[in-house]
Write an enzyme that holds these catalytic residues in place. Sequence first.
Site, short mmCIF file in Angstrom:
data_model
loop_
_atom_site.label_atom_id
_atom_site.label_comp_id
_atom_site.label_asym_id
_atom_site.label_seq_id
_atom_site.Cartn_x
_atom_site.Cartn_y
_atom_site.Cartn_z
N LYS A 17 -14.29 111.41 39.30
CA LYS A 17 -14.90 112.62 38.74
C LYS A 17 -16.32 112.35 38.23
O LYS A 17 -17.24 113.11 38.52
CB LYS A 17 -14.06 113.18 37.57
CG LYS A 17 -12.64 113.56 37.95
CD LYS A 17 -11.93 114.25 36.79
CE LYS A 17 -11.66 113.36 35.60
NZ LYS A 17 -10.60 112.35 35.82
N ARG A 92 -8.38 119.70 29.91
CA ARG A 92 -7.29 118.83 30.34
C ARG A 92 -5.97 119.20 29.73
O ARG A 92 -4.99 118.45 29.86
CB ARG A 92 -7.67 117.38 30.26
CG ARG A 92 -7.65 116.60 29.11
CD ARG A 92 -8.78 115.58 29.19
NE ARG A 92 -8.36 114.23 29.40
CZ ARG A 92 -9.18 113.29 29.90
NH1 ARG A 92 -10.37 113.60 30.32
NH2 ARG A 92 -8.79 112.08 29.99
N ARG A 129 -12.37 98.23 36.94
CA ARG A 129 -13.63 98.88 36.54
C ARG A 129 -14.24 98.21 35.31
O ARG A 129 -13.55 97.85 34.37
CB ARG A 129 -13.32 100.35 36.22
CG ARG A 129 -14.43 101.11 35.54
CD ARG A 129 -14.20 102.58 35.58
NE ARG A 129 -13.34 103.05 34.49
CZ ARG A 129 -13.06 104.33 34.27
NH1 ARG A 129 -13.52 105.26 35.09
NH2 ARG A 129 -12.30 104.68 33.27
N ARG A 161 -13.62 98.87 29.39
CA ARG A 161 -13.27 99.87 28.39
C ARG A 161 -11.89 99.53 27.82
O ARG A 161 -11.00 99.13 28.55
CB ARG A 161 -13.21 101.25 29.05
CG ARG A 161 -14.51 102.04 28.94
CD ARG A 161 -14.53 103.26 29.83
NE ARG A 161 -13.42 104.20 29.61
CZ ARG A 161 -13.33 105.38 30.21
NH1 ARG A 161 -14.26 105.78 31.07
NH2 ARG A 161 -12.32 106.18 29.99
N ARG A 172 -2.46 106.86 29.95
CA ARG A 172 -3.37 107.93 30.36
C ARG A 172 -2.84 108.64 31.58
O ARG A 172 -2.95 109.86 31.70
CB ARG A 172 -4.76 107.36 30.66
CG ARG A 172 -5.56 107.07 29.40
CD ARG A 172 -6.59 105.99 29.62
NE ARG A 172 -7.68 106.41 30.49
CZ ARG A 172 -8.37 105.58 31.26
NH1 ARG A 172 -8.09 104.30 31.30
NH2 ARG A 172 -9.34 106.04 32.01
P1 ADP Z 1 -10.45 109.25 31.72
O1 ADP Z 1 -10.38 110.61 32.33
O2 ADP Z 1 -10.68 108.18 32.74
O3 ADP Z 1 -9.35 108.93 30.76
P2 ADP Z 1 -12.61 110.19 30.04
O4 ADP Z 1 -13.89 109.50 29.85
O5 ADP Z 1 -12.61 111.53 30.67
O6 ADP Z 1 -11.76 109.13 30.88
O7 ADP Z 1 -11.85 110.31 28.65
C1 ADP Z 1 -11.64 109.20 27.81
C2 ADP Z 1 -10.78 109.59 26.60
O8 ADP Z 1 -11.45 110.60 25.83
C3 ADP Z 1 -9.44 110.22 26.93
O9 ADP Z 1 -8.43 109.27 27.21
C4 ADP Z 1 -9.17 111.01 25.64
O10 ADP Z 1 -8.75 110.17 24.59
C5 ADP Z 1 -10.53 111.54 25.29
N1 ADP Z 1 -10.80 112.86 25.92
C6 ADP Z 1 -11.75 113.12 26.86
N2 ADP Z 1 -11.74 114.42 27.21
C7 ADP Z 1 -10.74 114.99 26.49
C8 ADP Z 1 -10.20 116.30 26.41
N3 ADP Z 1 -10.70 117.32 27.15
N4 ADP Z 1 -9.18 116.52 25.55
C9 ADP Z 1 -8.68 115.54 24.79
N5 ADP Z 1 -9.12 114.28 24.81
C10 ADP Z 1 -10.14 113.99 25.65
#
Ligand code: ADP
Length: 219
Positions: A17, A92, A129, A161, A172
């Site tokens: 994404k 999400r 990654r 990370r 996740r």
């Molecule tokens: P990934 O999709 O690979 O987990 P992101 O960078 O999108 O990575 O998100 C990292 C973390 O940030 C998530 O695991 C969550 O803890 C938090 N996060 C990001 N976007 C949201 C969201 N829309 N709602 C709730 N938590 C979020």
Amino acid sequence: MSARLNLVILGKQGAGKGTQCARLATIYSIPHVSTGDILRAAVKSDSPLGREVSSVMDAGALVSDDLVIKLVEARFLEPDAARGALLDGFPRTIAQAEALERLLGDDGVKLCVNLEVPIELVTQRLSTRRVCQECGSIYSETDISVISGTCEKCGGDVIQRADDKPEAIRKRLETYERDTAPLLEFYAARGLLVSVDGNQTPDEVTAAIKAVVHERGLA
Ligand code: ADP
Ligand code: ZN
């Protein structure tokens, strides 16, 4: 045709994404809005918000809907978002998708692209990654920047990370299935969902998304 191009990019963690949104943001001159990036910036700056969300994120759990919705609402008020946005990592949950409909009003989401990638592949991508702590560039295990530990673009430290460790990856992906996968139905019911094969080169994926945006007369 409306002036605002609001595109939602859905897909499992590691589906690509972020990579696609960065490219599409340039192509369509709209901002890449990544709630993960916004939250990580808050953690890095050690703000009160960052301290609140840091442990939740490291564990691979979701930050509260209320908090994330407020962050997105604030981001939409910035001038560059007047033309639309590429939404990465938001919504999400169904509650977030409903909030997004309220935030955007009549000029809502124009398209939701689901980047489809098999679970084995995303697990492998996430565990190998590495990211630059300074500029956010993404590398894989064999890249020179990973071997040297120093980002070739900015000189920052290249790290894994915390949420790319095996236990957090598993968590996740479970969270994705439970909370985020229902959004596919949500957007399909509105006639907005398109699936794109994410198991192709980044260029091929970008071309496939551009083709759909064009077919639908969105840009
Ligand atoms: P990934 O999709 O690979 O987990 P992101 O960078 O999108 O990575 O998100 C990292 C973390 O940030 C998530 O695991 C969550 O803890 C938090 N996060 C990001 N976007 C949201 C969201 N829309 N709602 C709730 N938590 C979020
Ligand atoms: Zn860097």
